[in-house]
Design a protein around this motif. Structure first.
Motif, PDB file in Angstrom:
ATOM      1  N   UNK A 179      -5.217 -63.557 -46.503  1.00 30.11           N
ATOM      2  CA  UNK A 179      -4.028 -62.798 -46.103  1.00 30.11           C
ATOM      3  C   UNK A 179      -4.410 -61.359 -45.767  1.00 30.11           C
ATOM      4  N   UNK A 180      -5.187 -60.732 -46.647  1.00 26.46           N
ATOM      5  CA  UNK A 180      -5.576 -59.337 -46.428  1.00 26.46           C
ATOM      6  C   UNK A 180      -6.539 -59.232 -45.250  1.00 26.46           C
ATOM      7  N   UNK A 181      -7.475 -60.172 -45.160  1.00 23.59           N
ATOM      8  CA  UNK A 181      -8.424 -60.115 -44.063  1.00 23.59           C
ATOM      9  C   UNK A 181      -7.732 -60.214 -42.712  1.00 23.59           C
ATOM     10  N   UNK A 182      -6.742 -61.062 -42.607  1.00 21.05           N
ATOM     11  CA  UNK A 182      -6.014 -61.188 -41.344  1.00 21.05           C
ATOM     12  C   UNK A 182      -5.390 -59.853 -40.944  1.00 21.05           C
ATOM     13  N   UNK A 183      -4.872 -59.093 -41.919  1.00 16.66           N
ATOM     14  CA  UNK A 183      -4.296 -57.774 -41.625  1.00 16.66           C
ATOM     15  C   UNK A 183      -5.371 -56.802 -41.154  1.00 16.66           C
ATOM     16  N   UNK A 184      -6.522 -56.819 -41.832  1.00 21.65           N
ATOM     17  CA  UNK A 184      -7.602 -55.901 -41.471  1.00 21.65           C
ATOM     18  C   UNK A 184      -8.184 -56.245 -40.110  1.00 21.65           C
ATOM     19  N   UNK A 185      -8.410 -57.532 -39.885  1.00 20.16           N
ATOM     20  CA  UNK A 185      -9.019 -57.961 -38.625  1.00 20.16           C
ATOM     21  C   UNK A 185      -8.138 -57.598 -37.432  1.00 20.16           C
ATOM     22  N   UNK A 186      -6.829 -57.697 -37.623  1.00 19.76           N
ATOM     23  CA  UNK A 186      -5.886 -57.360 -36.572  1.00 19.76           C
ATOM     24  C   UNK A 186      -6.035 -55.908 -36.128  1.00 19.76           C
ATOM     25  N   UNK A 187      -6.500 -55.052 -37.050  1.00 18.65           N
ATOM     26  CA  UNK A 187      -6.633 -53.620 -36.773  1.00 18.65           C
ATOM     27  C   UNK A 187      -8.081 -53.201 -36.544  1.00 18.65           C
ATOM     28  N   UNK A 188      -8.975 -54.198 -36.475  1.00 22.53           N
ATOM     29  CA  UNK A 188     -10.378 -53.885 -36.256  1.00 22.53           C
ATOM     30  C   UNK A 188     -11.036 -53.203 -37.435  1.00 22.53           C
ATOM     31  N   UNK A 189     -10.546 -53.442 -38.630  1.00 21.62           N
ATOM     32  CA  UNK A 189     -11.065 -52.792 -39.834  1.00 21.62           C
ATOM     33  C   UNK A 189     -12.014 -53.720 -40.584  1.00 21.62           C
ATOM     34  N   UNK A 190     -12.971 -53.110 -41.270  1.00 13.74           N
ATOM     35  CA  UNK A 190     -13.943 -53.841 -42.076  1.00 13.74           C
ATOM     36  C   UNK A 190     -14.067 -53.173 -43.442  1.00 13.74           C
ATOM     37  N   UNK A 191     -14.510 -53.931 -44.431  1.00 12.88           N
ATOM     38  CA  UNK A 191     -14.754 -53.368 -45.745  1.00 12.88           C
ATOM     39  C   UNK A 191     -16.106 -52.652 -45.774  1.00 12.88           C
ATOM     40  N   UNK A 192     -16.209 -51.689 -46.667  1.00  9.77           N
ATOM     41  CA  UNK A 192     -17.473 -51.004 -46.905  1.00  9.77           C
ATOM     42  C   UNK A 192     -17.881 -51.279 -48.344  1.00  9.77           C
ATOM     43  N   UNK A 193     -19.100 -51.755 -48.533  1.00 18.12           N
ATOM     44  CA  UNK A 193     -19.604 -52.050 -49.874  1.00 18.12           C
ATOM     45  C   UNK A 193     -20.979 -51.426 -50.031  1.00 18.12           C
ATOM     46  N   UNK A 194     -21.142 -50.683 -51.115  1.00 12.52           N
ATOM     47  CA  UNK A 194     -22.414 -50.000 -51.388  1.00 12.52           C
ATOM     48  C   UNK A 194     -22.844 -49.142 -50.208  1.00 12.52           C
ATOM     49  N   UNK A 195     -21.847 -48.505 -49.571  1.00 10.02           N
ATOM     50  CA  UNK A 195     -22.138 -47.597 -48.468  1.00 10.02           C
ATOM     51  C   UNK A 195     -22.392 -48.260 -47.131  1.00 10.02           C
ATOM     52  N   UNK A 196     -22.326 -49.588 -47.077  1.00 11.20           N
ATOM     53  CA  UNK A 196     -22.595 -50.314 -45.842  1.00 11.20           C
ATOM     54  C   UNK A 196     -21.375 -51.115 -45.396  1.00 11.20           C
ATOM     55  N   UNK A 197     -21.122 -51.108 -44.093  1.00  9.77           N
ATOM     56  CA  UNK A 197     -20.004 -51.871 -43.541  1.00  9.77           C
ATOM     57  C   UNK A 197     -20.346 -53.359 -43.536  1.00  9.77           C
ATOM     58  N   UNK A 198     -19.424 -54.175 -44.016  1.00 10.76           N
ATOM     59  CA  UNK A 198     -19.600 -55.628 -43.979  1.00 10.76           C
ATOM     60  C   UNK A 198     -19.187 -56.116 -42.592  1.00 10.76           C
ATOM     61  N   UNK A 199     -20.119 -56.657 -41.849  1.00 15.03           N
ATOM     62  CA  UNK A 199     -19.874 -56.948 -40.436  1.00 15.03           C
ATOM     63  C   UNK A 199     -19.282 -58.336 -40.202  1.00 15.03           C
ATOM     64  N   UNK A 200     -19.686 -59.335 -40.983  1.00 13.89           N
ATOM     65  CA  UNK A 200     -19.249 -60.700 -40.685  1.00 13.89           C
ATOM     66  C   UNK A 200     -17.925 -61.019 -41.364  1.00 13.89           C
ATOM     67  N   UNK A 201     -17.221 -61.983 -40.799  1.00 16.25           N
ATOM     68  CA  UNK A 201     -15.954 -62.435 -41.378  1.00 16.25           C
ATOM     69  C   UNK A 201     -16.176 -62.985 -42.781  1.00 16.25           C
ATOM     70  N   UNK A 202     -17.199 -63.815 -42.937  1.00 15.79           N
ATOM     71  CA  UNK A 202     -17.455 -64.432 -44.236  1.00 15.79           C
ATOM     72  C   UNK A 202     -17.743 -63.392 -45.319  1.00 15.79           C
ATOM     73  N   UNK A 203     -18.518 -62.373 -44.960  1.00 15.82           N
ATOM     74  CA  UNK A 203     -18.850 -61.338 -45.945  1.00 15.82           C
ATOM     75  C   UNK A 203     -17.609 -60.564 -46.370  1.00 15.82           C
TER      76      UNK A 203
END
Length: 511
Positions: A461-485
């Motif tokens: 649910x949350x990923x669908x909202x983020x993906x719609x806006x071109x947003x990605x999570x950042x973990x340990x200072x690095x952007x998570x690029x893949x959908x699965x990650x």
């Protein structure tokens, strides 16, 4: 054409912060600890409410009738929108202090709050506010006021003046305030690199400039770049408030009441030798190098008898608002990091770990076998409440009345969180104010409302909202690029939310 900003930064919005010290419910514990009769608050006013988050949290989560003003129409518009959504009947205006304070339709107030703005306004506006408090604060009413103070700001005053002069004189005419702030800070670093005598005499300034560079530019603009900016000594503040018949009651910072973590033995002895309470506060500010004061002032202080004080304290209800295993037994104070006594704090926290409201009297009875005194309980509660680990609780009737309003406000804020990371608080009818709830936690709550009960469903649910806006999570200072990650990380966070946070939010009647 007159300058409606009165020299205050208006071309960049203030942050969407929430300030728990503005919650009238907090006054009670502070006053009882100081042995003073607390006010019964039915009407309240905030002057300079910014985006209105605090005012609206308190208006929706209590039965207090709130009124307030902020000169910035964009900020007042957002605040009015929140009040309308919650249906709290808060009366919020976009008027100057001069116009608002002379309205003929305002009630008398039990409580008036000003957070920070005193440091950033002209003497003309200060006179208007003092006259307003004199006329409109009821006998027995409380003024909460926070402000930059001496001596903690003394070394920074000339540097702040340099920053604002650079922004005004050398900043590009067409550049916005953020660009001019960045240029001014870069110049300050150039100056310090040249090793001026000022920097050698004030070695802490370089570190302060470094911290400012790391802060949100919206905050920096409003903190440092207004035309008027005066850190004020406590004694001068007392002189300003004297015409309003106000007496200093106590600090709104609960930790200030615990001398052992703020003052050395020699400093405590020195302060104890000073008979005048006001001069004692002035001296204390030198001992701790006070930079920002948060104070309660009262129109007619009345003392409780020892019996009245202890009875009122025993009836005070509190609730633990953090997971028990996340409560640190270390606190940062003026003397550095202090370690809390496990033999006292662990039994208290264990007793509160079910996140249900309990009175201090109930806590005392439950801990009788632990040989913990009531005085130790009070001190522990003040320490834990100072960083909002514990919060005061309203009566059941008020909670029930406020619940529908907070639901409406929270649903709106959670909806806004789908596209914004600005709004990180929700309102609790239990505590009468705001609770920190991060953006993703709000989105997990939204997912639950949409019947997504499992962490993997909430993550999607949350990923669908983020993906719609071109947003990605950042973990340990690095952007998570893949959908699965991204989904895997959201699932971890959703699982933690379900096991650690949801029960607390339910107890606070947020979820």
């Amino acid at each position: 054409m007159s300058d409606w900003t009165a020299g205050y930064v208006a071309d960049i919005g203030y942050t969407y912060g929430y300030y728990s010290e503005l919650n009238p419910l907090r006054v009670r514990l502070a006053f009882l600890n100081a042995g003073l009769v607390p006010p019964q608050v039915g009407t309240a006013c905030e002057l300079g409410f910014g985006q209105g988050m605090s005012t609206n949290m308190h208006a929706s989560a209590s039965v207090v009738q709130w009124t307030g003003t902020d000169f910035n129409p964009a900020q007042a518009g957002f605040a009015q929108e929140l009040a309308g959504i919650a249906q709290s009947k808060a009366q919020l205006f976009d008027e100057s202090f001069a116009r608002f304070c002379n309205r003929s339709d305002l009630p008398e107030f039990d409580y008036i709050g000003l957070h920070g703005i005193w440091s950033w306004i002209s003497d003309e506006n200060r006179n208007i506010i003092v006259d307003f408090v004199r006329r409109k604060l009821k006998v027995g009413g409380v003024l909460y006021i926070s402000y930059n103070t001496q001596p903690g700001w003394a070394a920074m005053v000339p540097m702040r003046d340099l920053l604002t002069e650079h922004a005004e004189v050398l900043g590009s005419d067409g550049a916005g305030i953020i660009s001019r702030i960045d240029s001014a800070l870069a110049f300050a670093e150039q100056l310090l690199a040249a090793n001026p005598s000022y920097a050698r005499a004030n070695p802490q300034i370089a570190e302060r400039i470094k911290r400012i560079k790391e802060q949100d530019r919206h905050y920096v603009a409003h903190e440092y770049f207004n035309r008027d900016w005066e850190p004020m000594a406590f004694a001068k503040m007392a002189q300003w408030l004297e015409p309003a018949k106000l007496q200093w009651a106590c600090s709104a910072n609960y930790l200030d009441a615990i001398d052992a973590v703020n003052l050395t033995t020699e400093q405590q002895q020195l302060l104890a030798s000073i008979p005048d309470p006001m001069f004692r506060q002035t001296t204390r500010d030198f001992c701790v190098n006070q930079q920002f004061r948060k104070d309660y002032w009262v129109k007619g202080a009345r003392r409780l008898s020892p019996l009245e004080q202890i009875e009122a304290l025993r009836s005070q209800q509190i609730i633990l608002v953090l997971p028990r295993n996340e409560v640190s037994l270390k606190i940062n104070s003026n003397l550095g990091e202090a370690t809390l006594q496990e033999a006292i704090y662990n039994p208290i926290l264990d007793q509160l770990a079910n996140h249900q409201p309990q009175s201090l009297g109930q806590l005392e009875q439950a801990l009788k076998s632990s040989s913990i005194t009531f005085a130790q309980i009070i001190q522990a509660v003040m320490v834990l409440a100072s960083n909002n680990t514990l919060m005061a609780v309203q009566d059941e009737a008020t909670i029930n009345i406020a619940h529908e309003r907070t639901k409406r406000l929270n649903n709106y804020l959670m909806t806004k969180a789908r596209g914004s990371n600005d709004l990180n608080y929700l309102a609790s009818p239990v505590t009468g104010g705001g609770i920190g709830v991060s953006r993703f936690q709000q989105l997990f709550l939204l997912a639950l409302q949409n019947n997504h009960k499992q962490p993997h469903e909430q993550a999607r649910f949350v990923w669908d909202l983020l993906a719609m806006q071109g947003q990605r999570l950042i973990k340990d200072g690095k952007t998570l690029e893949t959908v699965d990650a991204n989904i895997a990380e959201l699932k971890i966070q959703a699982s933690e939310f379900m096991t650690k946070r949801l029960a607390i939010l339910k107890a606070l009647k947020i979820a």
